[in-house]
Scaffold this active site. Structure first.
Site, mmCIF file in Angstrom:
data_model
loop_
_atom_site.group_PDB
_atom_site.id
_atom_site.type_symbol
_atom_site.label_atom_id
_atom_site.label_comp_id
_atom_site.label_asym_id
_atom_site.label_seq_id
_atom_site.Cartn_x
_atom_site.Cartn_y
_atom_site.Cartn_z
ATOM 1 N N ASP A 1 0.807 -1.234 0.000
ATOM 2 C CA ASP A 1 0.000 0.000 0.000
ATOM 3 C C ASP A 1 0.831 1.271 0.000
ATOM 4 O O ASP A 1 0.408 2.308 0.512
ATOM 5 C CB ASP A 1 -0.965 0.023 1.211
ATOM 6 C CG ASP A 1 -1.943 -1.131 1.169
ATOM 7 O OD1 ASP A 1 -2.190 -1.649 0.070
ATOM 8 O OD2 ASP A 1 -2.450 -1.504 2.242
ATOM 9 N N GLY B 1 -4.502 -4.283 -3.880
ATOM 10 C CA GLY B 1 -5.488 -3.259 -4.222
ATOM 11 C C GLY B 1 -4.704 -2.027 -4.596
ATOM 12 O O GLY B 1 -4.099 -1.394 -3.740
ATOM 13 N N HIS B 2 -4.638 -1.727 -5.883
ATOM 14 C CA HIS B 2 -3.822 -0.605 -6.361
ATOM 15 C C HIS B 2 -4.752 0.521 -6.816
ATOM 16 O O HIS B 2 -5.549 0.340 -7.741
ATOM 17 C CB HIS B 2 -2.897 -1.068 -7.490
ATOM 18 C CG HIS B 2 -1.886 -2.087 -7.022
ATOM 19 N ND1 HIS B 2 -0.979 -2.688 -7.853
ATOM 20 C CD2 HIS B 2 -1.636 -2.587 -5.789
ATOM 21 C CE1 HIS B 2 -0.223 -3.513 -7.150
ATOM 22 N NE2 HIS B 2 -0.611 -3.483 -5.890
ATOM 23 N N GLN C 1 2.062 -6.088 -3.080
ATOM 24 C CA GLN C 1 2.519 -6.179 -1.690
ATOM 25 C C GLN C 1 3.819 -5.358 -1.527
ATOM 26 O O GLN C 1 3.965 -4.366 -2.207
ATOM 27 C CB GLN C 1 2.720 -7.647 -1.253
ATOM 28 C CG GLN C 1 1.433 -8.428 -1.101
ATOM 29 C CD GLN C 1 0.809 -8.892 -2.416
ATOM 30 O OE1 GLN C 1 1.469 -9.547 -3.201
ATOM 31 N NE2 GLN C 1 -0.438 -8.578 -2.651
HETATM 32 P P1 GDP Z 1 -0.720 0.341 -3.523
HETATM 33 O O1 GDP Z 1 -1.326 -0.915 -3.064
HETATM 34 O O2 GDP Z 1 0.747 0.415 -3.246
HETATM 35 O O3 GDP Z 1 -1.041 0.657 -4.941
HETATM 36 O O4 GDP Z 1 -1.383 1.512 -2.638
HETATM 37 P P2 GDP Z 1 -2.957 1.636 -2.272
HETATM 38 O O5 GDP Z 1 -3.698 2.067 -3.462
HETATM 39 O O6 GDP Z 1 -3.432 0.425 -1.572
HETATM 40 O O7 GDP Z 1 -2.899 2.765 -1.166
HETATM 41 C C1 GDP Z 1 -2.359 4.016 -1.403
HETATM 42 C C2 GDP Z 1 -3.431 5.072 -1.097
HETATM 43 O O8 GDP Z 1 -2.814 6.341 -1.012
HETATM 44 C C3 GDP Z 1 -4.465 5.214 -2.191
HETATM 45 O O9 GDP Z 1 -5.674 5.586 -1.595
HETATM 46 C C4 GDP Z 1 -3.926 6.348 -3.050
HETATM 47 O O10 GDP Z 1 -4.940 7.040 -3.758
HETATM 48 C C5 GDP Z 1 -3.316 7.233 -2.013
HETATM 49 N N1 GDP Z 1 -2.145 8.017 -2.430
HETATM 50 C C6 GDP Z 1 -1.145 7.675 -3.273
HETATM 51 N N2 GDP Z 1 -0.209 8.643 -3.293
HETATM 52 C C7 GDP Z 1 -0.625 9.609 -2.448
HETATM 53 C C8 GDP Z 1 -0.070 10.850 -2.014
HETATM 54 O O11 GDP Z 1 1.015 11.259 -2.396
HETATM 55 N N3 GDP Z 1 -0.800 11.561 -1.095
HETATM 56 C C9 GDP Z 1 -1.994 11.133 -0.618
HETATM 57 N N4 GDP Z 1 -2.611 11.896 0.287
HETATM 58 N N5 GDP Z 1 -2.545 9.970 -1.003
HETATM 59 C C10 GDP Z 1 -1.859 9.212 -1.898
HETATM 60 P P1 IMO Z 2 -0.844 -4.171 -2.258
HETATM 61 O O1 IMO Z 2 -0.368 -4.762 -3.549
HETATM 62 C C1 IMO Z 2 -1.020 -4.457 2.086
HETATM 63 C C2 IMO Z 2 -1.112 -8.495 3.790
HETATM 64 C C3 IMO Z 2 -2.377 -8.905 4.514
HETATM 65 C C4 IMO Z 2 -1.792 -9.852 5.546
HETATM 66 C C5 IMO Z 2 -0.673 -10.556 4.783
HETATM 67 C C6 IMO Z 2 -1.062 -11.889 4.184
HETATM 68 O O2 IMO Z 2 -2.145 -3.470 -2.345
HETATM 69 O O3 IMO Z 2 0.229 -3.377 -1.608
HETATM 70 P P2 IMO Z 2 -2.578 -12.636 2.124
HETATM 71 O O4 IMO Z 2 -4.015 -12.393 1.828
HETATM 72 O O5 IMO Z 2 -1.643 -12.126 1.088
HETATM 73 O O6 IMO Z 2 -2.291 -14.057 2.474
HETATM 74 O O7 IMO Z 2 -2.288 -11.788 3.471
HETATM 75 O O8 IMO Z 2 -0.320 -9.666 3.723
HETATM 76 N N1 IMO Z 2 -1.301 -8.018 2.399
HETATM 77 C C7 IMO Z 2 -1.230 -6.731 2.037
HETATM 78 N N2 IMO Z 2 -1.067 -5.616 2.770
HETATM 79 N N3 IMO Z 2 -1.079 -4.377 0.730
HETATM 80 C C8 IMO Z 2 -1.209 -5.490 -0.010
HETATM 81 O O9 IMO Z 2 -1.164 -5.472 -1.353
HETATM 82 C C9 IMO Z 2 -1.331 -6.742 0.627
HETATM 83 N N4 IMO Z 2 -1.492 -8.005 0.201
HETATM 84 C C10 IMO Z 2 -1.455 -8.778 1.291
HETATM 85 O O10 IMO Z 2 -3.019 -7.809 5.102
HETATM 86 O O11 IMO Z 2 -1.192 -9.117 6.576
HETATM 87 MG MG MG Z 3 -2.886 -1.615 -1.857
#
Ligand code: GDP
Ligand code: IMO
Ligand code: MG
Length: 420
Positions: A12, A39-40, A220
């Site tokens: 994340d 979840g991207h 991840q």
């Molecule tokens: P990922 O799994 O690495 O793609 O990241 P996620 O999408 O799960 O979580 C990142 C969250 O931060 C999302 O809600 C993005 O829209 C948000 N985000 C990304 N970059 C920034 C930033 O520079 N500032 C803020 N405030 N939010 C951001």
């Molecule tokens: P992105 O790509 C954050 C975490 C889960 C749990 C552990 C194992 O969005 O960054 P799993 O379902 O993979 O067996 O869970 O890994 N986890 C993540 N945490 N971002 C993710 O993906 C994750 N994918 C798995 O919360 O702790």
């Molecule tokens: Mg994510």
């Protein structure tokens, strides 16, 4: 040119936003591990997109997006994702390819994932998507790949799996699975997905030969890697840049560059050690300002200050040559900002991430204290316009990690980015 983008923390980090930005100049975008535990998030003027399986390049017209063999695919989720993108006007057909060698998640994998979390002493806090059990079957050689759906042996292999798993479900009083039902359902999925199948190693080696730009999208993060993460509180795949080779059929010598994505602070979802995790009112401030709720499960993320030990661990393991730092805007108004530069364990100073999870649990962070800034930075587009204290903070991170920051993200939208 081939570039791998990896998460440097516990996932994340904002990989989706960074991949979407880099995808503009890429030809092919590839997911090489993980599944719909990812979840991207990508925020565009027309709204927010959360991608779980389809590479984050799909929102740019005409880019080839490949789900490689290292990804575990839940076909029901994939079909729903394709259809939901198409409903929003995104062209998927013709742009998406899926490796015929990718392993499939079945309903019993999801049930096993949930059962293990409920039953055992060692709850991981998984996403409940069946990721671990599917990879376990792959390694145990009882997995079923996408290509196997079209084989005459499919039903027999499915039967073997269902019978084996039903023994456990029976013992725990959980409803058993029916071979016929799953067979019918997966036959439908097979027909629906046939047009997307490819040999991804062949597709990618051709692209590399033709000097196309290929972007590998890590899911991840390094600390969730099955080998070098905080085991057992990890995911079940190699989230490191090294995962690209086996996960996409691309040799290590074909990788040109690795970019690491890190938040300007630290978060984690699920169980497991987290030195310096906020326990006070800071947690509410970060959650509220950073909207720190999981993109896949909606769970509240745990938060802490930036941890340079984690950063250095990631730089070394992935040979990261440049960093994209995200969510710097969330630190605005924090007064004092801390950076964890070492841990204290039983009176000793620890400078590398320990492998022993019990040791890590007892590590106390040692912080450096830096002055924060009050100015809203979310509209800044040039490095020179950042507050001096923000520049000092970023400079200190570069110094500690010995890597240059090339991208600074100051908001979730595409434009809210500073390129250096
Ligand atoms: P990922 O799994 O690495 O793609 O990241 P996620 O999408 O799960 O979580 C990142 C969250 O931060 C999302 O809600 C993005 O829209 C948000 N985000 C990304 N970059 C920034 C930033 O520079 N500032 C803020 N405030 N939010 C951001
Ligand atoms: P992105 O790509 C954050 C975490 C889960 C749990 C552990 C194992 O969005 O960054 P799993 O379902 O993979 O067996 O869970 O890994 N986890 C993540 N945490 N971002 C993710 O993906 C994750 N994918 C798995 O919360 O702790
Ligand atoms: Mg994510």
């Amino acid at each position: 040119m081939t570039t791998v983008v990896v998460g440097m923390q516990w996932g994340d980090e904002g990989k989706g936003k960074i991949i979407d930005l880099l995808a503009e100049k890429a030809d092919v975008i590839v997911r090489f591990q993980g599944g719909n535990n990812a979840g991207h998030t990508i925020v565009l003027p027309q709204g927010k997109f959360i991608l779980h399986l389809i590479p984050s390049g799909i929102l740019h017209r005409g880019k080839k997006c490949v789900i490689a063999n290292g990804v575990v695919v839940d076909p029901e989720v994939l079909i729903e994702e394709i259809e939901s993108l198409e409903r929003r006007g995104v062209e998927v057909e013709g742009n998406l390819l899926i490796s015929e060698r990718s392993h499939l998640i079945f309903p019993y994998h999801r049930a096993l994932d949930k059962l293990k979390e409920k039953r055992g002493m060692f709850k991981i806090g998984t996403t409940g998507r069946g990721i671990g059990p599917c990879y376990a079957d792959k390694v145990a050689r009882s997995g079923i790949r996408l290509i196997d759906l079209y084989s005459e042996e499919f039903k027999e292999r499915l039967k073997d799996n269902v019978e084996e798993k039903n023994v456990l479900f029976r013992a725990y009083g959980i409803e058993e699975f029916s071979v016929e039902q799953i067979y019918e359902q997966y036959q439908r999925f097979a027909r629906r997905l046939k047009k997307y199948l490819c040999d991804c190693s062949q597709v990618l080696s051709r692209a590399i030969e033709e000097r196309k730009d290929v972007l590998f999208e890590g899911a991840q993060g390094t600390l969730l890697d099955i080998d070098y993460g905080t085991y057992p509180y990890v995911t079940s795949s190699n989230a490191l840049a090294g995962g690209v080779s086996a996960g996409a059929g691309v040799a290590p010598t074909c990788i040109d560059e690795v970019i690491g994505v890190t938040k300007a602070y630290t978060t984690r979802v699920g169980e497991g050690p987290f030195p310096g995790e906020f326990a006070d009112d800071l947690i509410d401030r970060f959650r509220e300002r950073g909207e720190e709720y999981g993109a896949t499960t909606g769970r509240a993320r745990r938060c802490g200050w930036f941890d340079a030990l984690i950063g250095k661990h990631s730089v070394r393991l992935n040979a990261i040559k440049s960093i994209a730092i995200t969510k710097l805007d969330v630190l605005t108004g924090m007064g004092e900002i801390n950076i964890c530069v070492a841990y204290r364990y039983k009176g000793e100073v620890v400078k590398e991430l320990p492998a022993d999870i019990k040791v890590l649990k007892e590590c106390e962070p040692i912080y450096e204290h830096w002055k924060g800034w009050e100015e809203d930075i979310s509209r800044i587009r040039e490095y020179k316009d950042l507050p001096e204290n923000a520049k000092r903070y970023l400079g200190r991170i570069e110094e500690l990690l010995q890597v240059k920051i090339k991208i600074i993200s100051v908001g979730s939208e595409r434009e809210q980015t500073i390129f250096i």
